[in-house]
Enzyme design. Structure first.
Site, mmCIF file in Angstrom:
data_model
loop_
_atom_site.group_PDB
_atom_site.id
_atom_site.type_symbol
_atom_site.label_atom_id
_atom_site.label_comp_id
_atom_site.label_asym_id
_atom_site.label_seq_id
_atom_site.Cartn_x
_atom_site.Cartn_y
_atom_site.Cartn_z
ATOM 1 N N GLU A 274 8.921 11.243 85.125
ATOM 2 C CA GLU A 274 8.482 10.957 86.700
ATOM 3 C C GLU A 274 6.834 10.748 86.439
ATOM 4 O OE1 GLU A 274 12.266 12.787 86.848
ATOM 5 O OE2 GLU A 274 10.483 13.414 85.983
ATOM 6 N N SER A 275 6.444 9.606 86.069
ATOM 7 C CA SER A 275 5.196 9.191 86.254
ATOM 8 C C SER A 275 4.223 9.166 85.147
ATOM 9 C CB SER A 275 4.454 9.522 87.600
ATOM 10 O OG SER A 275 5.023 8.951 88.639
ATOM 11 N N CYS B 39 6.210 11.865 90.580
ATOM 12 C CA CYS B 39 6.938 11.435 91.683
ATOM 13 C C CYS B 39 8.261 12.249 92.008
ATOM 14 C CB CYS B 39 7.330 9.921 91.757
ATOM 15 S SG CYS B 39 8.344 9.487 90.132
ATOM 16 N N SER C 173 8.320 2.148 84.319
ATOM 17 C CA SER C 173 6.870 2.807 84.346
ATOM 18 C C SER C 173 6.216 2.307 83.221
ATOM 19 C CB SER C 173 7.160 4.458 84.104
ATOM 20 O OG SER C 173 7.746 4.862 85.442
ATOM 21 N N HIS D 172 4.234 2.271 88.663
ATOM 22 C CA HIS D 172 5.636 2.775 88.581
ATOM 23 C C HIS D 172 6.233 2.187 89.606
ATOM 24 C CE1 HIS D 172 4.283 5.818 86.051
ATOM 25 N NE2 HIS D 172 3.191 5.987 86.584
#
Length: 354
Positions: free
Chosen positions: A61-62, A76, A237, A252
């Site tokens: 996540e990022s 995120c 990403s 992203h």
């Protein structure tokens, strides 16, 4: 409203006093050690590349970017980013403790010079973990670890807005020693569905490198070292280091129609960011776009007093009707946080979103 993925990231940046850094600073921590810290945020490292100046990690996540003297991490979804603050500060602090003993690096004795935490308003705040259930909850935690800071909500609280907490421990004689700093973020919603189809990969036949090239992402800041990931069934990403390896950029993408979202960020200095913002918008074709530029007085953008987007002159160009990437400017806000930092926030919309 249908449920979807929460694209807007929580962003944390911590810079340490250069005079407190001995040896490798944050480079003393290995990828495995960073992962132990990221476990608190509930995300994992899925890619890593580096230059002499910066280590970059693509996360589930990022992203995480690490310099010897500072780090920037953004996550995120429903991650718990701020849960990693306490163990991180223990790890790099002056006192021996379970963290730096376990990491076998010993006390790094690094002192915080500046930190900021920021995020756009959530679309589904009720789905966030307790530490992020509200901005006031986030501020309560941050004040424990970075006392004396200040919290701001920029923009209308019932519409698109920006939350930011800043704590500055810079000594006056240290300001002149620190290099200029700036961060540009472009937050995009309601994106062109044809553009977003590129970032679906249900059958696994596409490659991240192929999509990076064909989508035009590689041409936003050409010549960069790029680490890109294309997810199944959808999502994308990437981390990039600009030529020379000192400045980063990251993108992203959440491509589903009901929650389409793209974020772009870079700390590369430029006298005027209009062209790069336009290139980003051309790649993704959003109908709504939110731009922030956080900088200090020494940045190149601060010296360009007459930029139509970020001009600081007493009589800057008229912003009304300014068009970038096919979107029209709807609002512009400029906030000074005291010497030497300021923030520009711009809101763009297309005809369909208005």
């Amino acid at each position: 409203m249908a449920d979807g993925f929460e694209g807007p990231e929580k962003r944390l940046e911590i810079e340490f006093k250069r005079k407190s850094i001995n040896g490798d600073g944050l480079f003393a921590l290995s990828q495995e050690q960073w992962q132990k810290l990221l476990d608190f945020a509930k995300c994992e490292i899925i890619g890593a590349k580096q230059s002499d100046d910066c280590k970059m990690y693509v996360l589930s996540e990022s992203s995480l970017f690490v310099y010897k003297h500072k780090l920037m991490v953004k996550t995120c979804g429903t991650t718990s980013l701020l849960e990693m603050v306490a163990p991180l500060l223990e790890c790099v602090g002056a006192e021996a403790n379970e963290w730096n003993n376990e990491f076998a690096c010993g006390p790094l004795k690094m002192e915080t010079e500046f930190m900021s935490f920021s995020r756009k308003n959530f679309r589904w705040p009720e789905k966030q973990p307790k530490v992020h259930e509200s901005f006031s909850a986030e501020v309560d935690l941050l004040e424990k670890h970075f006392p004396g800071g200040a919290a701001y909500t920029l923009g209308p609280v019932n519409k698109e807005h920006w939350n930011i907490y800043i704590a500055d421990f810079t000594e006056k004689d240290g300001q002149a020693e620190n290099p200029a700093d700036q961060t540009l973020e472009v937050i995009m919603h309601n994106l062109d569905s044809d553009k977003m189809k590129q970032f679906f990969n249900e059958d696994g036949s596409k490659t991240a490198d192929g999509v990076t090239a064909s989508s035009g992402i590689a041409d936003i800041l050409p010549g960069s070292l790029i680490d890109a990931k294309l997810f199944e069934p959808c999502g994308y990403s990437m981390n990039g280091l600009c030529p020379g390896g000192k400045w980063y950029w990251t993108i992203h993408i959440t491509p589903e129609d009901h929650c389409s979202f793209v974020s772009f960020e870079t700390n590369m200095p430029m006298p005027d960011y209009t062209d790069v913002i336009s290139r980003v918008m051309d790649v993704f074709k959003p109908s709504k776009c939110f731009v922030t530029l956080f900088s200090d007085k020494n940045s190149e953008s601060a010296e360009n007093l007459h930029s139509p987007l970020f001009g600081r002159s007493p009589s800057p160009p008229d912003f009304t009707g300014t068009t970038v990437g096919g979107l029209s400017a709807k609002a512009k806000m400029h906030y000074d946080f005291g010497e030497p930092y300021s923030l520009f926030m711009l809101d763009f919309e297309g005809e369909a979103a208005a």
